[in-house]
Scaffold this motif. Sequence first.
Motif, mmCIF file in Angstrom:
data_model
loop_
_atom_site.group_PDB
_atom_site.id
_atom_site.type_symbol
_atom_site.label_atom_id
_atom_site.label_comp_id
_atom_site.label_asym_id
_atom_site.label_seq_id
_atom_site.Cartn_x
_atom_site.Cartn_y
_atom_site.Cartn_z
ATOM 1 N N GLU A 97 0.852 -1.168 0.000
ATOM 2 C CA GLU A 97 0.000 0.000 0.000
ATOM 3 C C GLU A 97 0.899 1.233 0.000
ATOM 4 O OE1 GLU A 97 -3.445 1.004 0.160
ATOM 5 O OE2 GLU A 97 -3.388 -0.863 -0.899
ATOM 6 N N HIS A 98 1.720 1.404 1.024
ATOM 7 C CA HIS A 98 2.855 2.312 0.909
ATOM 8 C C HIS A 98 4.032 1.518 1.396
ATOM 9 C CE1 HIS A 98 0.401 3.522 4.441
ATOM 10 N NE2 HIS A 98 1.523 3.360 5.100
ATOM 11 N N GLU A 99 4.814 1.152 0.459
ATOM 12 C CA GLU A 99 5.763 0.066 0.574
ATOM 13 C C GLU A 99 6.902 0.409 1.499
ATOM 14 O OE1 GLU A 99 6.792 -1.278 -3.189
ATOM 15 O OE2 GLU A 99 8.544 -2.396 -2.589
ATOM 16 N N HIS A 100 7.121 -0.428 2.534
ATOM 17 C CA HIS A 100 8.238 -0.242 3.438
ATOM 18 C C HIS A 100 9.233 -1.351 3.184
ATOM 19 C CE1 HIS A 100 6.094 2.911 5.203
ATOM 20 N NE2 HIS A 100 5.139 2.156 5.646
ATOM 21 N N ALA A 101 9.718 -1.427 1.978
ATOM 22 C CA ALA A 101 10.683 -2.470 1.642
ATOM 23 C C ALA A 101 12.061 -1.876 1.744
ATOM 24 C CB ALA A 101 10.436 -2.968 0.220
ATOM 25 N N HIS A 102 12.845 -2.384 2.689
ATOM 26 C CA HIS A 102 14.176 -1.852 2.901
ATOM 27 C C HIS A 102 15.177 -2.966 2.719
ATOM 28 C CE1 HIS A 102 11.897 1.310 4.745
ATOM 29 N NE2 HIS A 102 11.428 0.473 5.641
ATOM 30 N N CYS A 217 5.425 2.316 -4.038
ATOM 31 C CA CYS A 217 4.324 1.519 -3.502
ATOM 32 C C CYS A 217 3.316 1.229 -4.610
ATOM 33 C CB CYS A 217 3.645 2.248 -2.351
ATOM 34 S SG CYS A 217 2.734 3.694 -2.900
ATOM 35 N N ALA A 218 2.261 0.521 -4.234
ATOM 36 C CA ALA A 218 1.241 0.152 -5.210
ATOM 37 C C ALA A 218 0.560 1.373 -5.809
ATOM 38 C CB ALA A 218 0.202 -0.758 -4.544
ATOM 39 N N HIS A 219 0.522 2.483 -5.051
ATOM 40 C CA HIS A 219 -0.114 3.701 -5.530
ATOM 41 C C HIS A 219 0.846 4.595 -6.308
ATOM 42 C CE1 HIS A 219 -3.803 2.918 -3.344
ATOM 43 N NE2 HIS A 219 -3.107 2.692 -2.257
ATOM 44 N N GLY A 220 2.102 4.211 -6.362
ATOM 45 C CA GLY A 220 3.105 5.037 -7.025
ATOM 46 C C GLY A 220 4.217 5.415 -6.063
ATOM 47 N N THR A 221 4.775 6.593 -6.247
ATOM 48 C CA THR A 221 5.854 7.079 -5.399
ATOM 49 C C THR A 221 5.287 7.976 -4.305
ATOM 50 O OG1 THR A 221 7.398 7.011 -7.261
ATOM 51 C CG2 THR A 221 8.035 8.332 -5.365
ATOM 52 N N LEU A 222 5.592 7.642 -3.064
ATOM 53 C CA LEU A 222 5.099 8.417 -1.930
ATOM 54 C C LEU A 222 6.274 9.032 -1.182
ATOM 55 C CD1 LEU A 222 2.344 6.078 -0.417
ATOM 56 C CD2 LEU A 222 2.044 8.017 -1.968
ATOM 57 N N PRO A 223 6.051 10.205 -0.590
ATOM 58 C CA PRO A 223 7.125 10.854 0.157
ATOM 59 C C PRO A 223 7.265 10.262 1.559
ATOM 60 C CG PRO A 223 5.162 12.204 0.247
ATOM 61 C CD PRO A 223 4.830 11.033 -0.654
#
Length: 295
Positions: A97-102, A217-223
């Motif tokens: 959803e808002h990707e926290h892939a580190h 993320c799935a919605h695009g690029t988030l800040p």
Amino acid sequence: MKVLYWDIFAGISGDMALGSLIALGANPEKIIEQLHSIGLNEFRLDIRLRQVQGIQATDIDVVVLDNHEHKQNFSHNHEFANNHTHGHDHDHDHEHEHEHAHEHNHEHGHEYKNEYVQHDHTPVTHAHNRYLPDIQKMIMSGSLSERAQESALKVFNVLAEAEANVHGTTIDKVHFHEVGAVDSLVDIVGTCIALDQLDIEEIRVSTLPWSKGFVQCAHGTLPLPAPATLMLLRGFKFRDSGITGELITPTGAALMKALAQQTDFPEMIIHNVGYGSGKNDYGIPSLLRGVIGEI
């Protein structure tokens, strides 16, 4: 009054919070037993001691078991050893959803992606979605103390409110396909159980580090900070860290919003200090420092 002060110089996430409390003396065996009581069985908790820039910290990994492992092994693995290695990778098809892939730079020689919260977590045999009422029923169904139940419910409620606000919907329509993931439930509910074990009467937190950058993320690029994180932390004081990358996850933000107040370090007698290890390397020690004291 027994107080926990979280010194958030390098951020906070669910596993850092739980790690800091285990370092302070919370019993992982009892935490796992109570997590099992609410129907959360499909995981193993790997705990080890880890040196982070010379500081010994407690490092947590929630390993989601496949169906065969689940049937074979209801126990957890918590070897406190610096040479402990994990026989897993997090290959669960994470869509964010808002990707926290580190990319986490562990000192034991492998890299993997571990999302703390807010992700589509669809392990092979546990691909089910949860709404807030589902999580509430789970929390109320087991052997958690009244205080641990209340704390866990508060955390998920504020998280649902933030998600609803960010996505322009209502709390009853918030879909916990990310936060309902096993590892995030373990982090949040496990932290609330640990706080109760340690008989913490009040939680206080330091000024928070502001970081910058973007996340895909799935919605695009988030800040960054991520929208839900920032929504949760309205009213909290920040300082610029100068770091590009995520320091505070939605799980960490929800724990603070629901359970803590922000203050300067209080005048108190210090009883114990413990460190929870993070997974990032931004040039500063990736640690959450927990200080227990008496006011």
